[in-house]
Scaffold this motif. Structure first.
Motif, PDB file in Angstrom:
ATOM      1  N   LEU A  98       4.774  15.734 -30.274  1.00  0.00           N
ATOM      2  CA  LEU A  98       3.470  16.003 -29.667  1.00  0.00           C
ATOM      3  C   LEU A  98       2.443  16.206 -30.777  1.00  0.00           C
ATOM      4  O   LEU A  98       2.655  17.006 -31.695  1.00  0.00           O
ATOM      5  N   ASP A  99       1.348  15.485 -30.682  1.00  0.00           N
ATOM      6  CA  ASP A  99       0.266  15.647 -31.663  1.00  0.00           C
ATOM      7  C   ASP A  99      -0.796  16.549 -31.051  1.00  0.00           C
ATOM      8  O   ASP A  99      -1.472  16.176 -30.080  1.00  0.00           O
ATOM      9  N   ILE A 100      -0.945  17.760 -31.592  1.00  0.00           N
ATOM     10  CA  ILE A 100      -1.876  18.759 -31.048  1.00  0.00           C
ATOM     11  C   ILE A 100      -3.320  18.260 -31.146  1.00  0.00           C
ATOM     12  O   ILE A 100      -4.124  18.522 -30.247  1.00  0.00           O
ATOM     13  N   ASN A 101      -3.642  17.539 -32.196  1.00  0.00           N
ATOM     14  CA  ASN A 101      -5.009  17.020 -32.340  1.00  0.00           C
ATOM     15  C   ASN A 101      -5.356  16.037 -31.226  1.00  0.00           C
ATOM     16  O   ASN A 101      -6.473  16.060 -30.690  1.00  0.00           O
ATOM     17  N   VAL A 102      -4.429  15.186 -30.852  1.00  0.00           N
ATOM     18  CA  VAL A 102      -4.684  14.218 -29.781  1.00  0.00           C
ATOM     19  C   VAL A 102      -4.841  14.930 -28.441  1.00  0.00           C
ATOM     20  O   VAL A 102      -5.704  14.580 -27.630  1.00  0.00           O
ATOM     21  N   VAL A 103      -4.016  15.948 -28.215  1.00  0.00           N
ATOM     22  CA  VAL A 103      -4.142  16.726 -26.974  1.00  0.00           C
ATOM     23  C   VAL A 103      -5.516  17.391 -26.916  1.00  0.00           C
ATOM     24  O   VAL A 103      -6.169  17.408 -25.862  1.00  0.00           O
ATOM     25  N   VAL A 159      -6.156  24.759 -34.784  1.00  0.00           N
ATOM     26  CA  VAL A 159      -4.703  24.911 -34.780  1.00  0.00           C
ATOM     27  C   VAL A 159      -4.115  23.962 -35.825  1.00  0.00           C
ATOM     28  O   VAL A 159      -4.414  22.779 -35.841  1.00  0.00           O
ATOM     29  N   ASP A 160      -3.252  24.547 -36.681  1.00  0.00           N
ATOM     30  CA  ASP A 160      -2.641  23.750 -37.740  1.00  0.00           C
ATOM     31  C   ASP A 160      -1.119  23.907 -37.664  1.00  0.00           C
ATOM     32  O   ASP A 160      -0.485  24.406 -38.586  1.00  0.00           O
ATOM     33  N   THR A 161      -0.558  23.502 -36.552  1.00  0.00           N
ATOM     34  CA  THR A 161       0.898  23.549 -36.383  1.00  0.00           C
ATOM     35  C   THR A 161       1.386  22.176 -35.974  1.00  0.00           C
ATOM     36  O   THR A 161       0.609  21.316 -35.555  1.00  0.00           O
ATOM     37  N   THR A 162       2.666  21.982 -36.093  1.00  0.00           N
ATOM     38  CA  THR A 162       3.259  20.719 -35.662  1.00  0.00           C
ATOM     39  C   THR A 162       4.294  20.991 -34.591  1.00  0.00           C
ATOM     40  O   THR A 162       5.016  21.981 -34.637  1.00  0.00           O
ATOM     41  N   VAL A 163       4.317  20.129 -33.619  1.00  0.00           N
ATOM     42  CA  VAL A 163       5.288  20.199 -32.536  1.00  0.00           C
ATOM     43  C   VAL A 163       5.990  18.848 -32.522  1.00  0.00           C
ATOM     44  O   VAL A 163       5.347  17.802 -32.585  1.00  0.00           O
TER      45      VAL A 163
END
Length: 88
Positions: A27-32, A20-24
Motif C-alpha cells: 500500500l502506498d500511503i501517498n497515493v491513498v 506521514v512517512d511510513t511504509t505499508v
C-alpha cells in the motif's frame, strides 16, 4: 456528502500525503492521500455546484394597521434570497 465531510477528506488526504512517512507492505500511503484529496475536491465542487442553488430562503412579511378599510392599509412583502433572482 456535505461541505464538512469533503473538507475532512481533503485534510486527511493532505496529512497522509505530506506528513506521514511510513511504509505499508502492498500500500502506498501517498497515493491513498492523493486519492482522498481528489475525492474531497470533486465532492466539494459537486456540493457547491449542484446542491447550493437548491438552498433558498423565502421570507414573507405582512403588515396591517387598524383603519376603516383594512384592504387599503395591508401590505405583503415577499423576499426570495435565491442567487440570480432579483429581490422584489
Amino acid at each position: 456528502m456535505g461541505i464538512g465531510i469533503n473538507i475532512f477528506l481533503i485534510a486527511v488526504g493532505a496529512i497522509l500525503t505530506f506528513a506521514v512517512d511510513t511504509t505499508v507492505a502492498g500500500l502506498d500511503i501517498n497515493v491513498v492521500g492523493i486519492i482522498l484529496m481528489a475525492a474531497g475536491a470533486v465532492g466539494l465542487l459537486l456540493t457547491l455546484l449542484v446542491f447550493a442553488p437548491r438552498r433558498r430562503r423565502t421570507v414573507t412579511e405582512t403588515h396591517a394597521s387598524r383603519s376603516v378599510d383594512p384592504a387599503a392599509s395591508s401590505r405583503t412583502v415577499t423576499t426570495d434570497d435565491a442567487p440570480g433572482t432579483p429581490n422584489l
